[in-house]
Design a protein around this motif. Structure first.
Motif, mmCIF file in Angstrom:
data_model
loop_
_atom_site.group_PDB
_atom_site.id
_atom_site.type_symbol
_atom_site.label_atom_id
_atom_site.label_comp_id
_atom_site.label_asym_id
_atom_site.label_seq_id
_atom_site.Cartn_x
_atom_site.Cartn_y
_atom_site.Cartn_z
ATOM 1 N N PRO A 79 46.011 35.774 39.872
ATOM 2 C CA PRO A 79 44.839 36.258 39.450
ATOM 3 C C PRO A 79 43.507 36.167 40.498
ATOM 4 O O PRO A 79 43.607 35.130 40.863
ATOM 5 C CB PRO A 79 44.387 35.571 38.275
ATOM 6 C CG PRO A 79 45.771 35.084 37.793
ATOM 7 C CD PRO A 79 46.456 34.620 39.175
ATOM 8 N N ALA A 80 42.957 37.150 40.705
ATOM 9 C CA ALA A 80 42.021 37.272 41.788
ATOM 10 C C ALA A 80 40.555 36.669 41.157
ATOM 11 O O ALA A 80 40.422 36.803 39.926
ATOM 12 C CB ALA A 80 41.478 38.664 42.243
ATOM 13 N N LYS A 81 39.985 35.449 41.837
ATOM 14 C CA LYS A 81 38.886 34.764 41.501
ATOM 15 C C LYS A 81 38.391 34.477 42.669
ATOM 16 O O LYS A 81 38.736 33.944 43.712
ATOM 17 C CB LYS A 81 39.755 33.277 40.848
ATOM 18 C CG LYS A 81 40.339 33.614 39.486
ATOM 19 C CD LYS A 81 40.700 32.367 39.190
ATOM 20 C CE LYS A 81 41.530 32.461 37.881
ATOM 21 N NZ LYS A 81 42.303 31.142 37.544
ATOM 22 N N GLY A 82 36.961 34.701 42.643
ATOM 23 C CA GLY A 82 36.098 34.341 43.748
ATOM 24 C C GLY A 82 36.515 34.970 45.024
ATOM 25 O O GLY A 82 37.104 36.032 45.191
ATOM 26 N N ASP A 83 35.586 34.417 46.263
ATOM 27 C CA ASP A 83 35.916 34.906 47.627
ATOM 28 C C ASP A 83 37.085 34.594 48.291
ATOM 29 O O ASP A 83 37.032 33.411 48.227
ATOM 30 C CB ASP A 83 34.522 34.601 48.315
ATOM 31 C CG ASP A 83 34.344 35.238 49.552
ATOM 32 O OD1 ASP A 83 34.560 34.313 50.732
ATOM 33 O OD2 ASP A 83 34.332 36.399 49.727
#
Length: 172
Positions: A79-83
């Motif tokens: 899952p995409a989280k943050g930079d």
């Protein structure tokens, strides 16, 4: 249900009506997969090298190792989280401890015209020098990584294989 306008007006090069596959307004067709593509956990598909050993570390992380064990190719989805660049810069702090880590680059780049991150370094592991290249990008709410580890003496062949696999990689 209505079909898309392009589905109802498609024509062959000779001007004859074609037989398109209709889509429902507001939907999209799934991505076309290259011949020989293997789907991994419904998250991505790719064409792994033939004859290589497959090891699934988890449903989303899959490794392929060459028959001579001189190269490994890895794909992962999370899952995409943050930079992403900031995350990899933080991970570099852990990677750089020991193992004769040497950074070549860790920088923003593009992949298929979209923002991505490239990380390249060398490291000692299992008594040998390894060259590592990682490519990370986001699609939708998922972060993808496609990487390779290889012995520097096979770089030309290793990069050909890696490029082919990267070009086949398709988020689902």
């Amino acid at each position: 249900m209505s079909t898309s306008p392009s589905a109802t007006s498609a024509r062959t090069p000779s001007g004859e009506p074609s037989s398109p596959v209709p889509t429902v307004d507001g939907t999209s067709r799934p991505p076309s997969l290259p011949a020989g593509a293997r789907e991994e956990a419904g998250l991505y598909a790719w064409v792994p090298p033939q004859g290589w050993q497959r090891v699934a570390q988890s449903g989303s992380e899959v490794h392929y190792t060459s028959p001579d064990s001189a190269q490994e190719i890895v794909a992962n989805a999370t899952p995409a989280k943050g930079d992403l660049l900031a995350q990899w810069q933080q991970a570099e702090g852990d990677t750089s401890k020991g193992l004769d880590y040497r950074r070549i680059r860790l920088e923003p780049t593009t992949f298929r015209g979209e923002s991505a991150v490239a990380w390249e370094y060398t490291v000692m592991a299992r008594g040998r020098l390894w060259h590592v290249r990682l490519l990370g990008f986001r699609s939708g709410g998922t972060s993808y990584e496609i990487s390779t580890w290889y012995h520097p003496d096979i770089e030309a062949a290793a990069l050909r294989v890696y490029d082919e696999v990267r070009q086949s990689f398709t988020p689902l």
